[in-house]
Design an enzyme around this catalytic site. Structure first.
Site, short mmCIF file in Angstrom:
data_model
loop_
_atom_site.label_atom_id
_atom_site.label_comp_id
_atom_site.label_asym_id
_atom_site.label_seq_id
_atom_site.Cartn_x
_atom_site.Cartn_y
_atom_site.Cartn_z
CD GLU A 241 -16.20 17.40 -46.43
OE1 GLU A 241 -16.85 16.37 -46.24
OE2 GLU A 241 -15.70 18.08 -45.50
CG ASN B 273 -15.73 24.23 -48.53
OD1 ASN B 273 -14.76 24.98 -48.41
ND2 ASN B 273 -16.33 23.66 -47.49
CG HIS C 123 -11.00 21.45 -40.72
ND1 HIS C 123 -11.55 22.21 -39.72
CD2 HIS C 123 -11.97 21.27 -41.64
CE1 HIS C 123 -12.82 22.48 -40.03
NE2 HIS C 123 -13.10 21.92 -41.19
CD GLU D 287 -15.60 23.53 -43.33
OE1 GLU D 287 -15.26 22.61 -42.55
OE2 GLU D 287 -16.41 23.35 -44.24
CG ASP E 132 -10.48 23.98 -36.96
OD1 ASP E 132 -9.82 23.32 -37.78
OD2 ASP E 132 -11.65 23.71 -36.67
C1 HXH Z 1 -16.10 19.64 -42.36
N1 HXH Z 1 -15.64 18.34 -42.75
C2 HXH Z 1 -17.48 19.97 -42.92
O1 HXH Z 1 -17.36 20.69 -44.13
C3 HXH Z 1 -18.34 20.78 -41.96
O2 HXH Z 1 -19.63 20.90 -42.49
C4 HXH Z 1 -18.41 20.13 -40.61
O3 HXH Z 1 -19.23 20.90 -39.72
C5 HXH Z 1 -17.05 19.95 -40.07
C6 HXH Z 1 -16.01 19.76 -40.90
C7 HXH Z 1 -14.29 17.97 -42.37
C8 HXH Z 1 -14.09 16.48 -42.36
C9 HXH Z 1 -13.94 15.79 -43.53
C10 HXH Z 1 -13.80 14.41 -43.54
C11 HXH Z 1 -13.82 13.71 -42.39
C12 HXH Z 1 -13.97 14.38 -41.19
C13 HXH Z 1 -14.11 15.77 -41.19
O4 HXH Z 1 -13.68 12.34 -42.48
C14 HXH Z 1 -12.76 11.72 -41.72
C15 HXH Z 1 -13.19 10.73 -40.89
C16 HXH Z 1 -12.27 10.08 -40.09
C17 HXH Z 1 -10.93 10.46 -40.15
C18 HXH Z 1 -10.52 11.44 -41.00
C19 HXH Z 1 -11.45 12.09 -41.79
#
Ligand code: HXH
Length: 338
Positions: free
Chosen positions: A138, A181, A216, A245, A247
């Protein structure tokens, strides 16, 4: 085992044999509670949290490997592969990494030395048992006009923290496949930034071998066309892809309801159609896709029960809370027959 509820249920990973590995994220609780389901349907596992920096290396002189070791042993005992997640990320990384000991920020040199030491220790420990590492997670910004997100890694070490992380990881395990990733990976604006980042790394000779698409997703977004475009674009770099990841939330983007205790009428059928389209696409690109990992295994535990709406139950996976196959499981299995 006798009278298992898995008896007679075809195995997901066998159905996709010759196409890609099928993985699930696990945590210490699900590794026990979902043990039989995991062993039956999956041939790859990922630690949801237990290989993140804060879990493995909470203080400079302290490493805590117990849970990660248990996960790799579980996989080894059953002939499953392991994806490593994740070495360098702006979240779930302890403050000490970025500090100098008297309240100030660490220097670039100190931060890079700590990154190298962390990566070398972790990657060397699991050398030979992890087939792919999320080296950097990220790093790309969601803001238009900004390539890298502001973070302590970027702001202290400089933009080449990404290249350094891949170089250190490659040095520690030349056999491991090294991944960049990210999420929102199929949104066109962000897709182009991820593409540009990885292209530039490759042109500099940085050892990056693949791109991880977090995936996601929900019932409608992203569109299958946008997912296809993303796969095509990333694969055009000569990169192998992994779905890291996956879902499929049963809630649309603007649905904030927290009162459902079971899926609504029609939700699971819509999810099954969505999963079917997604897996048809993955199968079409199986030459470019090496593994498909779900961010969980069954609906008794999913991070989406708390994100992005706290306390809202979700049902994003292929198995229900009792580990029985959902309509989504059968629709995914169906496509392997044609
Ligand atoms: C993933 N991020 C991670 O890679 C993983 O390690 C973790 O366990 C779960 C999901 C996904 C993600 C990215 C940004 C994010 C939230 C989830 O930030 C936001 C915050 C608020 C609203 C939208 C996105």
């Amino acid at each position: 085992m006798v009278n298992s509820k898995m008896d007679g249920v075809p195995k997901l990973h066998e159905a996709f044999k010759g196409h890609f590995k099928i993985g699930a994220a696990v945590n210490p609780r699900t590794l026990t509670a979902q043990r039989e389901l995991l062993a039956h349907h999956f041939n790859s596992v990922t630690a949801e949290n237990e290989m993140k920096f804060e879990r493995l290396h909470p203080a400079e002189a302290q490493y805590t490997f117990e849970h990660a070791d248990r996960l790799t042993a579980f996989a080894k005992d059953r002939g499953m592969g392991v994806r490593g997640h994740t070495l360098v990320w702006h979240n779930q990384t302890p403050d000490w990494v970025f500090e100098n000991g008297d309240g100030g920020a660490a220097s670039r040199q100190t931060l890079l030395a700590r990154m190298k030491s962390h990566i070398n220790t972790v990657v060397s420990r699991y050398k030979g048992s992890i087939y792919a590492w999320d080296v950097v997670n990220e790093a790309v910004s969601d803001k238009n006009g900004e390539l890298l997100r502001p973070s302590k890694w970027r702001d202290i070490a400089g933009e080449d923290f990404i290249a350094k992380a891949f170089e250190y990881a490659h040095e520690a395990d030349p056999e491991a496949r090294l991944y960049y990733n990210d999420y929102n990976e199929s949104v066109p604006e962000k897709r182009e930034k991820i593409y540009a980042l990885v292209k530039s790394l490759k042109e500099q000779g940085v050892p990056v071998h693949g791109i991880g698409l977090q995936a996601h997703w929900n019932l409608e977004r992203p569109s299958v066309d946008d997912i296809r475009e993303a796969i095509e674009r990333y694969a055009s770099l000569g990169m192998t892809l992994q779905i890291t990841e996956l879902d499929v939330s049963v809630f649309l983007h603007d649905d904030r309801r927290t009162d459902l205790t079971a899926p609504e009428e029609g939700m699971l059928e819509r999810q099954a159609e969505r999963y079917e389209r997604i897996f048809r696409l993955f199968k079409e690109y199986a030459a470019n896709i090496d593994s498909v990992t779900f961010w969980g295994a069954a609906d008794d535990y999913t991070w989406l029960d708390n994100f992005p709406v706290r306390g809202r139950k979700n049902w994003p996976l292929l198995f229900d809370a009792e580990h029985n196959p959902k309509p989504s499981f059968w629709s995914v299995m169906e496509i392997t027959r044609s």
